[in-house]
Design an enzyme around this catalytic site. Structure first.
Site, PDB file in Angstrom:
ATOM      1  N   SER A  85       0.837  -1.193   0.000  1.00 24.05           N
ATOM      2  CA  SER A  85       0.000   0.000   0.000  1.00 24.05           C
ATOM      3  C   SER A  85       0.878   1.252   0.000  1.00 24.05           C
ATOM      4  O   SER A  85       1.666   1.463  -0.914  1.00 24.05           O
ATOM      5  CB  SER A  85      -0.969  -0.023   1.187  1.00 24.05           C
ATOM      6  OG  SER A  85      -1.934   0.987   1.081  1.00 24.05           O
ATOM      7  N   HIS A  96      -7.193  -5.650  -1.822  1.00 22.85           N
ATOM      8  CA  HIS A  96      -6.044  -4.783  -1.534  1.00 22.85           C
ATOM      9  C   HIS A  96      -5.037  -5.446  -0.604  1.00 22.85           C
ATOM     10  O   HIS A  96      -3.831  -5.340  -0.823  1.00 22.85           O
ATOM     11  CB  HIS A  96      -6.548  -3.476  -0.911  1.00 22.85           C
ATOM     12  CG  HIS A  96      -5.475  -2.472  -0.636  1.00 22.85           C
ATOM     13  ND1 HIS A  96      -4.829  -1.771  -1.631  1.00 22.85           N
ATOM     14  CD2 HIS A  96      -4.929  -2.040   0.536  1.00 22.85           C
ATOM     15  CE1 HIS A  96      -3.932  -0.955  -1.099  1.00 22.85           C
ATOM     16  NE2 HIS A  96      -3.971  -1.101   0.223  1.00 22.85           N
ATOM     17  N   ASP A 129      -9.155  -4.458  -6.188  1.00 21.34           N
ATOM     18  CA  ASP A 129      -8.687  -3.550  -5.135  1.00 21.34           C
ATOM     19  C   ASP A 129      -9.618  -2.342  -5.061  1.00 21.34           C
ATOM     20  O   ASP A 129      -9.791  -1.613  -6.045  1.00 21.34           O
ATOM     21  CB  ASP A 129      -7.259  -3.104  -5.440  1.00 21.34           C
ATOM     22  CG  ASP A 129      -6.592  -2.415  -4.261  1.00 21.34           C
ATOM     23  OD1 ASP A 129      -7.315  -1.855  -3.411  1.00 21.34           O
ATOM     24  OD2 ASP A 129      -5.353  -2.429  -4.198  1.00 21.34           O
TER      25      ASP A 129
END
Length: 577
Positions: A386, A512, A477
């Site tokens: 991330s 994600h 995601d």
């Protein structure tokens, strides 16, 4: 004839011992002793039990004569009522409790008492209590039912290996079930926050009464089909848990303990109220034996260094998580278990994720890892998830001091450049109106940076990347536009002529949070914004595709790091012994 004399001789010795005990107590005389012995030998006394009557009935019963040539059932395969000492054939006489198979009725005379072997269920293997105990948490501890334990054989559940790394596969087998019986395999884990997670699969035993999870298909439950690790990756909070939970290991020096049990029938709820047929405990570790954990507080750097066993030097990995804050160690511990010196870096204080971050802090952390005496200074990589991916790309492009050997970016984007500093607060407030909210009031952040800007000045200039780069993305995601970012990165690098350094792994149906293999999929969870203010974030993904992505991508990440970091030696010929 010899066998009969031997039985009579043992019977006489037993009676003589009893007479001596009565003489010692002063309750028996010599005259009565002879009379008693004569009566006992005739088979009229109750103390002889069925051992004497079995001899007499065997000689007069025609069925017994026909069965004399049959093989005698070994003692270890007999009913627990016999093996427990409640009347053992060929042994010391004993009494059978009333109502049990083989017990004499009140109308039978003592010399007619015998076991009814036709009514006693002899089994292939006697029950072992050690395999029947179900080790559940203290508030839900149960044992195998008395009916199963007394039938002679109980199901046996084995898990191999019962202790291993978190990314290691296990083999689950259930034996000694009735043929074609419906059973439910259930896994249960209590997290460090005292939340309970569970998964279950519905199975049907084969003709031999066996369920092999790696070969048999689950017909229902939290997963379906042939899934050897389904009881782990399909875990979810038990019904009634608070929303927004995410399973993360905090103390990597202790294992993740999972209780696996088998239940009769196809169950979907109420496992706490049922009695398990069998159970086994599994330990899942992030730290392999010999891995060393070292706290790092040098030059203001906050983190934990994990060193593999051995003298070193080891290839290094600077491990950075996202904007969730705090110090997460479990991925670095697992990397050290595979031979990498990994530094888990904390760059957001706990419960405070929206503070400014500065690139020099990460450069300092890279030098701390690089200068460690057990780390190969020229073989250090960057790994991020991330926001950590954006930091990895920024260091590889803009830093003059950091020259990583390779970079791994999981669920990242190049639209958040960290040239000297980055302020998540200002970026969050600037795009507040572009945040989407679904029907369950969960935030969707992927629209914040869409469409991908075309101006290279507002995104990381990946055209300057000089090291091998691996991108891992989930196509579902909902937090970052990772598929769009990966496509734009590839186009930029192709124009710059360095696309040969790029490897992209894209997984349909994955969200994600692509983490360790066989760990539960987190579709949504609570997220700290600022000053203990929580929101519900939607991460995306579907359970089965996400689990496949975690398993495949982790193997590719280890392969990528080994390819670019580990030394390659010429094979040394070994002497033949």
């Amino acid at each position: 004839m010899k066998a009969r004399w031997s039985r009579d001789n043992r019977r006489a010795i037993f009676l003589n011992r009893r007479i001596k005990r009565r003489k010692k107590d002063g309750t028996q005389t010599a005259a009565t002793s002879k009379k008693t012995r004569k009566q006992d030998l005739s088979g009229d006394q109750d103390d002889l039990g069925w051992c004497w009557s079995r001899k007499t009935t065997a000689s007069t019963n025609p069925e017994k004569k026909q069965n004399r040539g049959q093989r005698h059932v070994p003692r270890q395969t007999q009913n627990p009522l016999i093996s427990a000492g409640q009347g053992r054939p060929g042994g010391r006489p004993g009494k059978i409790p009333p109502g049990e198979p083989g017990a004499a009725s009140s109308a039978c005379r003592p010399h007619e008492r015998k076991l009814n072997f036709q009514n006693i269920p002899f089994q292939r293997q006697t029950c072992s209590l050690s395999f029947c105990v179900t080790t559940l948490p203290p508030d839900g501890a149960r044992l195998v039912s008395d009916q199963t334990r007394m039938c002679g054989t109980c199901p046996l559940l084995t898990v191999q290996p019962s202790r291993g790394l978190i990314d290691e596969k296990i083999a689950i087998i259930v034996k000694y079930l009735p043929p074609y019986q419906e059973v439910t395999l259930h896994s249960l884990h209590q997290s460090e926050n005292h939340d309970h997670w569970e998964a279950f699969g519905h199975y049907i035993s084969d003709a031999k009464g066996t369920v092999t999870v790696a070969e048999d298909a689950s017909v229902g439950g939290t997963y379906e089909g042939i899934e050897p690790m389904g009881l782990l990756w399909s875990m979810r909070p038990v019904p009634g848990s608070k929303p927004g939970l995410r399973l993360r290991k905090k103390n990597v020096q202790t294992p993740m303990v999972v209780q696996i049990s088998v239940y009769n029938g196809h169950l979907s709820q109420g496992f706490w109220e049922e009695v398990a047929l069998a159970g086994s405990t599994v330990e899942r570790w992030y730290m392999a034996p010999g891995v060393r954990r070292v706290d790092i507080t040098e030059d203001g750097v906050r983190g934990t260094l994990f060193l593999p066993p051995g003298p070193g030097p080891f290839p290094g990995v600077l491990d950075m998580w996202g904007s969730g804050g705090g110090l997460m160690e479990y991925r670095s511990a697992l990397l050290a278990s595979h031979g990498f010196a990994a530094l888990a870096l904390e760059y957001f204080p706990p419960e405070e994720t929206m503070v400014d971050i500065h690139l020099p802090y990460f450069e300092k952390a890279f030098r701390v890892l690089q200068e460690h005496p057990l780390v190969a200074s020229k073989n250090v990589a960057l790994l991020g998830l991330s926001l950590g991916s954006s930091i990895c790309l920024s260091m590889a492009v803009y830093s003059e001091d950091v020259q990583p050997k390779c970079c791994v970016c999981v669920s990242g984007t190049h639209t958040c450049p960290v040239k000297t500093s980055f302020s998540p607060v200002s970026d969050f407030l600037k795009n507040l109106g572009r945040i989407s909210i679904d029907e369950k009031n969960r935030l969707i952040w992927r629209d914040i940076v869409l469409p991908i800007p075309t101006d290279p000045r507002v995104k990381i200039d990946v055209r300057k990347v000089k090291c091998p780069l691996l991108l891992v993305n989930g196509l579902d995601d909902q937090s970052w536009p990772t598929p769009e970012s990966a496509e734009d990165i590839q186009q930029m690098m192709e124009k710059a002529g360095n696309s040969h350094l790029l490897t992209v792994l894209s997984y349909p149906g994955a969200g994600h949070l692509i983490e360790m293999p066989y760990t539960p999929h987190c579709h949504s969870s609570t997220f700290t914004v600022k000053h203990s203010q929580y929101v519900m974030m939607l991460w995306g993904g579907r359970t089965k595709p996400h689990a496949d992505a975690q398993e495949h991508s982790w193997g590719k990440i280890l392969e990528f790091l080994q390819q670019h970091l580990c030394y390659v030696h010429d094979p040394v010929p070994l002497a033949r012994l």
